[in-house]
Design a protein around this motif. Sequence first.
Motif, mmCIF file in Angstrom:
data_model
loop_
_atom_site.group_PDB
_atom_site.id
_atom_site.type_symbol
_atom_site.label_atom_id
_atom_site.label_comp_id
_atom_site.label_asym_id
_atom_site.label_seq_id
_atom_site.Cartn_x
_atom_site.Cartn_y
_atom_site.Cartn_z
ATOM 1 N N ALA A 1 0.876 -1.183 0.000
ATOM 2 C CA ALA A 1 0.000 0.000 0.000
ATOM 3 C C ALA A 1 0.903 1.219 0.000
ATOM 4 O O ALA A 1 1.659 1.431 0.950
ATOM 5 C CB ALA A 1 -0.914 0.004 1.230
ATOM 6 N N THR A 2 0.856 2.007 -1.059
ATOM 7 C CA THR A 2 1.700 3.187 -1.170
ATOM 8 C C THR A 2 0.947 4.243 -1.978
ATOM 9 O O THR A 2 -0.161 3.992 -2.470
ATOM 10 C CB THR A 2 3.047 2.844 -1.842
ATOM 11 N N ASP A 3 1.544 5.433 -2.111
ATOM 12 C CA ASP A 3 0.902 6.480 -2.904
ATOM 13 C C ASP A 3 1.549 6.538 -4.289
ATOM 14 O O ASP A 3 2.412 5.714 -4.624
ATOM 15 C CB ASP A 3 0.981 7.830 -2.191
ATOM 16 N N ALA A 4 1.141 7.538 -5.079
ATOM 17 C CA ALA A 4 1.629 7.633 -6.457
ATOM 18 C C ALA A 4 3.134 7.818 -6.511
ATOM 19 O O ALA A 4 3.818 7.231 -7.365
ATOM 20 C CB ALA A 4 0.925 8.786 -7.178
ATOM 21 N N GLU A 5 3.673 8.623 -5.610
ATOM 22 C CA GLU A 5 5.120 8.858 -5.631
ATOM 23 C C GLU A 5 5.882 7.589 -5.253
ATOM 24 O O GLU A 5 6.904 7.254 -5.862
ATOM 25 C CB GLU A 5 5.484 9.994 -4.681
ATOM 26 N N GLY A 6 5.382 6.892 -4.233
ATOM 27 C CA GLY A 6 6.033 5.647 -3.853
ATOM 28 C C GLY A 6 5.985 4.634 -4.972
ATOM 29 O O GLY A 6 6.963 3.914 -5.230
ATOM 30 N N LEU A 7 4.835 4.563 -5.662
ATOM 31 C CA LEU A 7 4.717 3.641 -6.788
ATOM 32 C C LEU A 7 5.685 4.012 -7.899
ATOM 33 O O LEU A 7 6.317 3.133 -8.505
ATOM 34 C CB LEU A 7 3.278 3.670 -7.318
ATOM 35 N N ALA A 8 5.849 5.313 -8.137
ATOM 36 C CA ALA A 8 6.774 5.752 -9.182
ATOM 37 C C ALA A 8 8.195 5.351 -8.847
ATOM 38 O O ALA A 8 8.978 4.953 -9.723
ATOM 39 C CB ALA A 8 6.680 7.270 -9.345
ATOM 40 N N ARG A 9 8.558 5.421 -7.563
ATOM 41 C CA ARG A 9 9.908 5.024 -7.147
ATOM 42 C C ARG A 9 10.141 3.543 -7.417
ATOM 43 O O ARG A 9 11.220 3.128 -7.839
ATOM 44 C CB ARG A 9 10.098 5.305 -5.654
ATOM 45 N N MET A 10 9.126 2.739 -7.185
ATOM 46 C CA MET A 10 9.283 1.305 -7.391
ATOM 47 C C MET A 10 9.296 0.946 -8.873
ATOM 48 O O MET A 10 10.029 0.055 -9.298
ATOM 49 C CB MET A 10 8.166 0.557 -6.662
ATOM 50 N N VAL A 11 8.475 1.649 -9.649
ATOM 51 C CA VAL A 11 8.459 1.388 -11.096
ATOM 52 C C VAL A 11 9.813 1.713 -11.713
ATOM 53 O O VAL A 11 10.277 1.028 -12.639
ATOM 54 C CB VAL A 11 7.343 2.214 -11.772
ATOM 55 N N ALA A 12 10.473 2.744 -11.172
ATOM 56 C CA ALA A 12 11.773 3.150 -11.710
ATOM 57 C C ALA A 12 12.856 2.116 -11.433
ATOM 58 O O ALA A 12 13.896 2.097 -12.099
ATOM 59 C CB ALA A 12 12.175 4.507 -11.127
ATOM 60 N N GLN A 13 12.633 1.267 -10.454
ATOM 61 C CA GLN A 13 13.622 0.242 -10.099
ATOM 62 C C GLN A 13 13.370 -1.009 -10.946
ATOM 63 O O GLN A 13 12.336 -1.661 -10.827
ATOM 64 C CB GLN A 13 13.512 -0.104 -8.613
ATOM 65 N N GLN A 14 14.305 -1.352 -11.789
ATOM 66 C CA GLN A 14 14.134 -2.496 -12.674
ATOM 67 C C GLN A 14 14.020 -3.792 -11.876
ATOM 68 O O GLN A 14 14.722 -3.999 -10.898
ATOM 69 C CB GLN A 14 15.305 -2.598 -13.647
ATOM 70 N N GLY A 15 13.112 -4.652 -12.301
ATOM 71 C CA GLY A 15 12.997 -5.979 -11.712
ATOM 72 C C GLY A 15 11.884 -6.131 -10.704
ATOM 73 O O GLY A 15 11.469 -7.260 -10.411
ATOM 74 N N ILE A 16 11.370 -5.018 -10.138
ATOM 75 C CA ILE A 16 10.363 -5.134 -9.094
ATOM 76 C C ILE A 16 9.061 -5.699 -9.633
ATOM 77 O O ILE A 16 8.454 -6.602 -9.035
ATOM 78 C CB ILE A 16 10.132 -3.766 -8.413
ATOM 79 N N PHE A 17 8.602 -5.199 -10.773
ATOM 80 C CA PHE A 17 7.313 -5.623 -11.319
ATOM 81 C C PHE A 17 7.463 -6.626 -12.448
ATOM 82 O O PHE A 17 6.543 -6.831 -13.238
ATOM 83 C CB PHE A 17 6.531 -4.394 -11.793
ATOM 84 N N ARG A 18 8.605 -7.259 -12.529
ATOM 85 C CA ARG A 18 8.820 -8.292 -13.533
ATOM 86 C C ARG A 18 8.243 -9.617 -13.045
ATOM 87 O O ARG A 18 8.192 -9.890 -11.839
ATOM 88 C CB ARG A 18 10.319 -8.440 -13.799
ATOM 89 N N CYS A 19 7.785 -10.452 -13.944
ATOM 90 C CA CYS A 19 7.309 -11.795 -13.594
ATOM 91 C C CYS A 19 8.520 -12.715 -13.473
ATOM 92 O O CYS A 19 9.187 -13.012 -14.471
ATOM 93 C CB CYS A 19 6.350 -12.326 -14.658
#
Length: 350
Positions: free
Chosen positions: A11-29
Amino acid sequence: GNPYVKSHAWATDAEGLARMVAQQGIFRCHQTRWDTRYHSDAGAALALFKSGWTIDTLMSRYQGIDWRNTETWQCNQRVPPDLESHYDGISLNPYEVVFVPVKSVYAEARWSFVEQADRYEKYLDMHLRQGEAVREVHNNAWISKHWTYKRDKLVTMNLRGPECFDFEYYVRSNPELTRMKGDDMALWEHFLLLGQFQAKHNRFTCPMNVGNSYRIAYVLSRGSRCFDHEYYSQQHGDLAKAGFDTKELLFEHFAEFGQFEKRKVRFTCADTMVELPRGFDTRDTSHADHVGYQTKDVHDTELRRAAIQRAAVLRQRGDANDEVTQAIKGALVEEAALHTIRLKSRSKTG
């Protein structure tokens, strides 16, 4: 390794989500559970830490901790708190968290917080039902399934045996048992089957001795994958002189002797026997310090096979699901039988 939030409960906000999206590998299957934990779960928290953010939890023990401080990264001795009794010796309470992790194997093992969550869900469901004239409140699983709930304590206490049980204290503290005074067999059976579940005052005059057989089985089943051979050798110079000069021999020495001699030892991953290769460490797995732990060696596989074979011999005496618990159950049943024989023998000679 850094603390993290499991990916089913983010559970995070838009900025936190943006930080995670910028990090390669987090949302990869990812292909393995280890890669998911390493890159997605721990990686997401690490991305927030590097951005100056932190994470928080509803768990009372860890609320308000600044997880950006690496001195906190050894929390809970680096074992996940969402396993039975792994939360500082207790288990999660469904009323302390939003989500309770539930797997079929957890339910089969009758983990307390899973049973609580399941029971609470049923209670809430009954409460929310419309048009039900009488709510089911007369049932009590402790009565209808009493042997299921008593089984583990019965086996454990039977293992301990009556040798150090203070019979005089038991009678003196529970006057209703005066008629049984002098009959040690009857008193022990009363405590074993009734007293320990009724919170009857009791005491033992010696600590419980834990047999070595299943402790050895546990270490062997855990395997040498995370065993720090160099540290063990450096701390105990006598081992090299005695010929324990290989990784295999050092691990075998610890399993068979070192753990009982209270020798200093170090493992590089959590003591939970999970499938993760090196626990929850977020350092680069290609780092030279960890090359020796990336793959299992042949001997490690042989040790595991030997441990499984040993457990299989004991499996017939137990009813658990995993090799270690089977070994423990087998040892408990075997030693409990010996205690029963001693007790009956003492009763006859007395």
